[in-house]
Scaffold this motif. Structure first.
Motif, PDB file in Angstrom:
ATOM      1  N   CYS A  24       0.877  -1.184   0.000  1.00 27.53           N
ATOM      2  CA  CYS A  24       0.000   0.000   0.000  1.00 27.53           C
ATOM      3  C   CYS A  24       0.907   1.225   0.000  1.00 27.53           C
ATOM      4  N   THR A 107      -4.496  -0.256   7.784  1.00 29.13           N
ATOM      5  CA  THR A 107      -3.542  -0.805   6.824  1.00 29.13           C
ATOM      6  C   THR A 107      -2.854  -2.004   7.444  1.00 29.13           C
ATOM      7  N   VAL A 135      -7.041  -1.831   3.925  1.00 32.56           N
ATOM      8  CA  VAL A 135      -6.102  -2.574   3.092  1.00 32.56           C
ATOM      9  C   VAL A 135      -5.546  -3.648   4.021  1.00 32.56           C
TER      10      VAL A 135
END
Length: 187
Positions: A24, A107, A135
């Motif tokens: 990411c 994340t 994510v």
């Protein structure tokens, strides 16, 4: 799944930009979150603040939420941007009022906290129209990186958890190792 935490003895690995941005990037995160100067944002499972730092200059306040005090200690040692507030809390028991946040993001930590209670709590603290950006490692991914796959969610399961919490999933995509979701609380 849920209630697994990253080993704080390995926290230095969380600052490895080449490895982190492989899954990411800063630019992708900015595109997903769409930060703005008045935004009140929470980083769920912030760790040492690697991704928090990427968004901090672009928002009014970003709350770095983590259950491990040792992660916050390491973040303090690194240096806190002035728009960051450290919050030691479990995602299932956030110290925010109803409708307090414009957005929250996670994340590579969704698998550590996500369950029905935590997602309901995230939905509670989001304002109407507020978004949850995720994510995370995909259970159905290649398995070449990240935690053991039995500790992760498949994309469909992550979407179901978010939908069951009252969020409208606007984007859900699978990548080789990870998935991305963007969900919004109904107006």
């Amino acid at each position: 799944m849920g209630f697994h935490t990253f080993d704080s003895d390995r926290a230095k690995r969380l600052e490895d930009a080449a490895e982190r941005y492989r899954y990411c990037s800063r630019e992708e995160l900015h595109g997903l979150v769409a930060p703005h100067a008045e935004m009140r944002l929470a980083d769920l499972g912030s760790g040492t603040g690697f991704y928090t730092d990427d968004l901090a200059p672009h928002v009014g306040t970003v709350y770095a939420v983590d259950v491990q005090a040792t992660m916050h200690e390491q973040y303090r040692e690194k240096g806190l941007p002035e728009t960051v507030e450290l919050v030691e809390a479990d995602a299932a028991d956030l110290p925010f009022g109803a409708n307090d946040l414009d957005a929250a993001f996670s994340t590579m930590t969704f698998h550590e906290f996500a369950d029905a209670r935590a997602l309901a709590e995230v939905a509670r603290v989001l304002r109407p129209g507020g978004r949850l950006i995720t994510v995370d490692w995909d259970h159905d991914g290649a398995g070449d990186a990240g935690p053991p796959r039995d500790e992760t969610y498949a994309l469909d399961d992550a979407v179901a958890l978010q939908t069951d919490a009252g969020l409208l999933v606007e984007r859900a995509e699978r990548r080789p190792e990870t998935f991305v979701t963007v969900a919004r609380l109904a107006d």
